[in-house]
Design an enzyme around this catalytic site. Sequence first.
Site: not given
Length: 632
Positions: A368, A283, A396
Amino acid sequence: MASVLRSLSGPTDLRRLGDAELNDLAIEIRQLLLESVAANGGHLGPNLGVVELTIALHRVFESPRDRIVWDTGHQSYVHKMLTGRAAAFATLRQEGGLSGYPSRSESDHDWVENSHASTSLSYADGLARAYQLQGRDDHVVAVIGDGALTGGMAWEAINNIAADPRRRVVIVVNDNGRSYTPTVGGLANKLTEIRTNPRYEPTLSAIRERLTSGHRLGEVAYEALHAVKKGIKDALAPQGMFEDLGIKYIGPVDGHDRAAVEQALLAAKRFGGPVLVHAITTKGQGYDIAVANENDQMHQSHPFDLATGEATTVAPAGWTSVFRDEIVRIADERPDVVGITAAMLHPVGLDAFADKFPDRVFDVGIAEQHAVTSAAGLAMGGLHPVVAVYATFLNRAFDQVLLDVALHRCGVTFVLDRAGVTGDDGASHNGMWDLSLLQLVPGLHLAAPRDGAQLRETLREAVAIDDAPSVVRFAKGPVGPDIGAIERLGTVDVLRRDPTSDILFVGVGPLAQLALDAADKLATDGIGSTVIDPRWVKPLDPVIVDLARRHRLVVTVEDNGRQGGVGSTVAQTLHDAGLAVPVRIHGIAQEFLDHAKRAVILERLGLTAGTVASDARSALSAMGNSPQGWGR
């Protein structure tokens, strides 16, 4: 030197480029990424990490005939550049400009406007099933990060993709060891073993040498890939996670070695069934400042100085920072309070809590649903969990809030950051659904603080509730000055009371200030108002009914969808009490909002003091002096 990037009209042009031009292209792309995000903000680290991977994808697969689906969507900037949008990158995340996520209205190459994680494999499964039934040989490619693989939906999809050996799905795992922060969990540990095994690097170097030597590139690459299978795969057994399910595994491959990635993708394409290509990336690759950033490797950046990586403006203290400080104070006083984050420790403000009490904050990954039900278990075990997520992500886990937490009367506090209009990140990030969805949950307590002082106060009130779920929601960005109250009636704060008041304004959360400003405008016309902040919008305090009885008109203002929100609840409550007082509801239209600055969107929606005051003035004028519409 002529620009390679500007010479491209679409991804097909990539196939005519030689190695030197492709290397120059990667350099140009990284430079444009840096310049664009430095100017406008956006997702920098994820896109710097997928430059070579994206070039390889578009050289091997024929988009848009072959569908490329980007999980989470924030890693799609390079894809946008290669599909004809490079010239528009100065408009990134600006009103009327390029979206920070895939956008079907921008390009035929964008299939899924996806900025919620772990969904790409389900889309890919459905697309591949459709093509299979229609007798088409199109490929579907899902690019998913190792962080998104922590989400349950991803594994539900893998289970189904693997069920049919003829399904043409290529899963590209962009493995950089991070979501926002380092990826957590058993899967992450296994991928880390593969990535850091001492046999990996020398084997990878050998493969790279073979790929770049001689002229029989295809044959050599094919042999090299089989060396990966025999050398690394047998030693580290990553196929145990995938091939036992029926998904072919290729890798790991250096995601910054374009030639190696291309050969891995070509092998996957030829296979004709479900294949997983495991690409190791870094990254922030190509920008040392991003790679060295320990927090998130510049995952999402505000405008910054390219030379230093430092933000060019210092944002005022925000809502998140108020929560960050107060939850630590509460944790000091309450050893039973624990925190839960879904791979967003720093963005939601639980980092200071975790620094001080590392054993009391749990990062469950991008999961979640699991976070919420795990919180229920923690509450059943005698603790008081605080689940901090973005408001849009709680959508969600609604079923878990309803049936796993509320049904069992578990004392769980949900802290919803980025509630209401968030702006730049577009439709899927606006937290405009929570006040409506959560009104449906029996027994739940829901607070919408108007300022920093009320955030601290309602947060403490929320964690004191141990026999029901509680929610505190707040907006994105800077928190305004504290707004004092004249008095408190029950749980309701009275912010303004004119000697003669025709209108009762109910200002929800930070829009309480808008209600006060609208009352000021009406006062210039001799129209008096009372302005209240309910603080707790569920359950509504009955004092609001008593206050409404004394006014000709009730006006509600909220940073949430108009259907089913606070205004609708106020109107229903007054109706149930037998009051005929008209209610004017101001909120967000039930539509998906294009990206723009928060203030621009609020003005477009009519959520301004001038518009609200004008509407109230017109409503009073239509009522005239008739007693119709007065409370009784």
